[in-house]
Design a protein around this motif. Sequence first.
Motif, PDB file in Angstrom:
ATOM      1  N   UNK A  92     -11.880  -2.476  -7.335  1.00 38.78           N
ATOM      2  CA  UNK A  92     -13.187  -2.844  -6.789  1.00 38.78           C
ATOM      3  C   UNK A  92     -12.954  -3.876  -5.696  1.00 38.78           C
ATOM      4  N   UNK A  93     -13.606  -3.685  -4.578  1.00 36.37           N
ATOM      5  CA  UNK A  93     -13.422  -4.626  -3.474  1.00 36.37           C
ATOM      6  C   UNK A  93     -14.441  -5.753  -3.575  1.00 36.37           C
ATOM      7  N   UNK A  94     -14.100  -6.890  -3.004  1.00 37.03           N
ATOM      8  CA  UNK A  94     -15.054  -8.007  -3.007  1.00 37.03           C
ATOM      9  C   UNK A  94     -15.277  -8.478  -1.577  1.00 37.03           C
ATOM     10  N   UNK A  95     -14.555  -9.523  -1.160  1.00 35.58           N
ATOM     11  CA  UNK A  95     -14.758 -10.017   0.201  1.00 35.58           C
ATOM     12  C   UNK A  95     -13.426 -10.098   0.936  1.00 35.58           C
ATOM     13  N   UNK A  96     -13.487 -10.030   2.244  1.00 31.36           N
ATOM     14  CA  UNK A  96     -12.249 -10.082   3.024  1.00 31.36           C
ATOM     15  C   UNK A  96     -12.459 -10.744   4.363  1.00 31.36           C
ATOM     16  N   UNK A  97     -12.506 -12.047   4.396  1.00 32.73           N
ATOM     17  CA  UNK A  97     -12.755 -12.748   5.658  1.00 32.73           C
ATOM     18  C   UNK A  97     -11.473 -13.038   6.437  1.00 32.73           C
ATOM     19  N   UNK A  98     -11.640 -13.539   7.656  1.00 37.35           N
ATOM     20  CA  UNK A  98     -10.492 -14.000   8.437  1.00 37.35           C
ATOM     21  C   UNK A  98     -10.412 -15.506   8.357  1.00 37.35           C
ATOM     22  N   UNK A  99      -9.224 -16.014   8.551  1.00 37.99           N
ATOM     23  CA  UNK A  99      -8.991 -17.454   8.637  1.00 37.99           C
ATOM     24  C   UNK A  99      -8.300 -17.682   9.975  1.00 37.99           C
ATOM     25  N   UNK A 100      -7.724 -18.845  10.129  1.00 42.49           N
ATOM     26  CA  UNK A 100      -6.942 -19.129  11.318  1.00 42.49           C
ATOM     27  C   UNK A 100      -5.647 -18.306  11.278  1.00 42.49           C
ATOM     28  N   UNK A 101      -5.501 -17.337  12.151  1.00 48.36           N
ATOM     29  CA  UNK A 101      -4.278 -16.530  12.210  1.00 48.36           C
ATOM     30  C   UNK A 101      -3.966 -15.732  10.944  1.00 48.36           C
ATOM     31  N   UNK A 216      -7.339 -10.432  -7.422  1.00 50.51           N
ATOM     32  CA  UNK A 216      -6.058 -10.481  -6.734  1.00 50.51           C
ATOM     33  C   UNK A 216      -6.313 -10.632  -5.245  1.00 50.51           C
ATOM     34  N   UNK A 217      -5.770 -11.676  -4.680  1.00 52.01           N
ATOM     35  CA  UNK A 217      -5.964 -11.914  -3.256  1.00 52.01           C
ATOM     36  C   UNK A 217      -4.688 -11.538  -2.522  1.00 52.01           C
ATOM     37  N   UNK A 218      -4.852 -10.779  -1.467  1.00 51.62           N
ATOM     38  CA  UNK A 218      -3.698 -10.456  -0.629  1.00 51.62           C
ATOM     39  C   UNK A 218      -3.931 -11.078   0.743  1.00 51.62           C
ATOM     40  N   UNK A 219      -2.970 -11.888   1.168  1.00 48.66           N
ATOM     41  CA  UNK A 219      -3.033 -12.489   2.488  1.00 48.66           C
ATOM     42  C   UNK A 219      -2.214 -11.656   3.474  1.00 48.66           C
ATOM     43  N   UNK A 220      -2.688 -11.617   4.691  1.00 54.33           N
ATOM     44  CA  UNK A 220      -1.927 -10.923   5.718  1.00 54.33           C
ATOM     45  C   UNK A 220      -2.249 -11.503   7.068  1.00 54.33           C
ATOM     46  N   UNK A 221      -1.543 -11.015   8.054  1.00 49.24           N
ATOM     47  CA  UNK A 221      -1.829 -11.466   9.413  1.00 49.24           C
ATOM     48  C   UNK A 221      -1.735 -10.281  10.355  1.00 49.24           C
ATOM     49  N   UNK A 222      -2.304 -10.446  11.526  1.00 49.24           N
ATOM     50  CA  UNK A 222      -2.407  -9.338  12.461  1.00 49.24           C
ATOM     51  C   UNK A 222      -2.510  -9.893  13.871  1.00 49.24           C
ATOM     52  N   UNK A 223      -1.834  -9.244  14.806  1.00 50.37           N
ATOM     53  CA  UNK A 223      -1.823  -9.733  16.184  1.00 50.37           C
ATOM     54  C   UNK A 223      -1.973  -8.585  17.168  1.00 50.37           C
ATOM     55  N   UNK A 224      -2.354  -8.920  18.394  1.00 54.20           N
ATOM     56  CA  UNK A 224      -2.529  -7.868  19.392  1.00 54.20           C
ATOM     57  C   UNK A 224      -1.218  -7.213  19.802  1.00 54.20           C
ATOM     58  N   UNK A 225      -0.099  -7.917  19.663  1.00 57.49           N
ATOM     59  CA  UNK A 225       1.165  -7.296  20.055  1.00 57.49           C
ATOM     60  C   UNK A 225       2.253  -7.645  19.054  1.00 57.49           C
ATOM     61  N   UNK A 226       3.317  -6.832  19.080  1.00 56.59           N
ATOM     62  CA  UNK A 226       4.446  -7.066  18.186  1.00 56.59           C
ATOM     63  C   UNK A 226       5.082  -8.425  18.487  1.00 56.59           C
ATOM     64  N   UNK A 227       5.060  -8.784  19.758  1.00 57.62           N
ATOM     65  CA  UNK A 227       5.656 -10.045  20.176  1.00 57.62           C
ATOM     66  C   UNK A 227       4.896 -11.231  19.566  1.00 57.62           C
ATOM     67  N   UNK A 228       3.565 -11.147  19.634  1.00 55.45           N
ATOM     68  CA  UNK A 228       2.752 -12.226  19.059  1.00 55.45           C
ATOM     69  C   UNK A 228       2.971 -12.319  17.554  1.00 55.45           C
TER      70      UNK A 228
END
Length: 646
Positions: A92-101, A216-228
């Motif tokens: 079951x999904x709950x919430x998934x916000x963004x943080x700094x980076x 269960x919280x899963x943290x991740x990150x995402x960027x516009x490019x592989x370099x970033x």
Amino acid sequence: MKNISINIIGASTGSYPAGITPLEISESVKEIPKNVVICKVDDVLTDLNEPLDKDATIQFLDAKSKDGHSVLLHSTAHLMAQAVKRLFPKTKVTIGPYLDNKFYYDFDVETPFSEEDLSSIEKEMHKISKENLEIIHEVKSRKDAISLFKKMKESYKVEIINDLEKSEVLKVYSQGEFTDLCRGPHVPSTGTIKHFKLLSSSAAYWRGDENNQTLQRVYGTSFPSEKDLKKYLTMLEEQKKRDHRKIGKELDLYFHDEEVGPGLPLWTPNGAVIIDELEALAKEKEDASGYKRVRTPHLTKGALYEKSGHLEHYTTSMYPAMDVDGLDYYIKPMNCPHHHKIYANRPKSYRDLPYRLSEYGTCYRYEKSGELFGLMRVRSMQMNDAHIYCTEDQFKEEFIGVCKLYMEYFKIFGIEKYEMRLGLHDPKGLGKKYINNPKLWKKTEEDVRNALKDAGLKFVESVGDAAFYGPKIDVQVWSAIGKEFSLATNQVDFAVPERFNLTYTDGDGSSKTPLCIHRAPLGTHERFIGFLIEHFGGDFPLWLAPKQVSILPVSDKYNAYADQVCSELKKQGVRAEVDNRSEKIGAKIRDAELQKINIMLIVGEKEVDGKVVTVRRRFVKEQETLSLDKFSNGIRKEINERSVTN
RNA sequence: GCCUGCGUAGCUCAGUAGGUAGAGCACUUCCUUGGUAAGGAAGAGGUCACCGGUUCAAUCCCGGUCGUAGGCUCCA
């Protein structure tokens, strides 16, 4: 069909048929880069596929912009949720916000995710990204939305909808088979999301309340490019390398012992040197600013903490009472009541104010076991504490004086980025979390705000972050590699002076109550040194370094000369030692480097003959051969100036 | 406090499909006296966190305790 006029920031104004989407516009206008992820329509963040039906000004944003990156992170959270639902359909999904980076998503799953689960989720995410599913949304009525999520067995979403304000517009986002309640906005398709990484999984409570379901919280990150992305991951690695727990062990600064207890650090001789230097600095600055130093006991009768309000508002952070001669005694969590007692010990005149008492007081706080963290969160701590008792007229100057002291310290430690956070009370907590005196809260908060504004200090406000006895300023600082720490504090106490019946006789003979400012610009030794370790990465500036100089004889024929040099330096208050092991010079240098000793003095035949030393400094390529006098005068000066370079 | 990992020499870590353990560094001694990031040899060092259970046998399996790591602050 009606035409609308669209003013595109960075391009021209054009006429378009109503119903066109920003995405379609972006594809037709050359000036708009192809990597836009979101747009602002009349300054409101809007999906690229939301049809436009009236004249508007539109700004296209790529994922390098702050808003664009936030949206990308948020959309990546959704992408992850979709992958999780595919692999673990019962989730079951709950919430998934963004943080700094970063972003996270909280899931209700039967078994917690393992490392392998995370990598398979990440794999599935890449697959969904390749599928390039369009991300669309529609507005639903409350009734339709509830029945939709009930049918999907997404009970958390139903709960969220029920708790939302009636006026809230409910949007349902879909990408392929995945549907989620979300305020949005999102990137136009899953193919936009390419460069991401899942970082960790852990537990979290539904709505942050420990009485609720564990998620269960899963943290991740995402960027516009592989370099970033790589750059960010490298930065995380760098932070890990600088972890004060790691360097603290390597440099033998402090440790924890199971038999002593968690959160009760033991400072080794090396660490104690840093403490002594910080205290000397504080004493110097405080002497110059008119503080008087005091000392107070670690134990106190319960009655004092009843008076101060600690037993009413702070017991959960206090060690339980111990019975002494049939009375409750507490180990002190703060120094204030004792300082108040010292103030009250003799009658005060307005001539005595401001009356400033300082003490590196040792306090003990019962922090929940799971909250302990290296030196950052401990149970025994020594605070750079002081209390300033002053009249209302003096308040502003005193308060700003404290803020200026911060700046002085920041300069000394090379802290370039900081932020003052004004913690205000939340009226809902009056009488519980906060002392119940709404009028005084309002007035004091206004005074502090004005003092800051008048001094031209920048600050942000944060409701609900006051101390129980008054508003406070917390100072956030950023280390050299950009990690944020909350170190110092500056608090106003309007309530306690009255409780302690603290008074002074004013010029007209009347008795008045002073204001009290609590302040701790250097926070606690524990947290501050933890910060310094990470800020400097263990490469302390000379004045703070536990080991300043290591004298390395080329062979033990020169040990006697080395000893002579060493004792000369020690006489001048320099922390020097001789490495007289039967090792080659190369090995001695290597070991001194690993211990991050600032200066190595190489002494061999040449030096003995010329009565000189050869100086090899960390981070300095060129070596110098100097007379001992010249060398010691130079570093003495550097130490006295507390130079930040090493 | 709660959830999930983890706990082997001072440090960093191997290992044992259940038969009481091993490396490198550090330490001690000896040889070496060497000029800018590791000279050589030998030795010592462990109740495999602690307590209990299963077993002929537990560091390994099970339970508990303690410690520790990531989180539980940002709320569709």
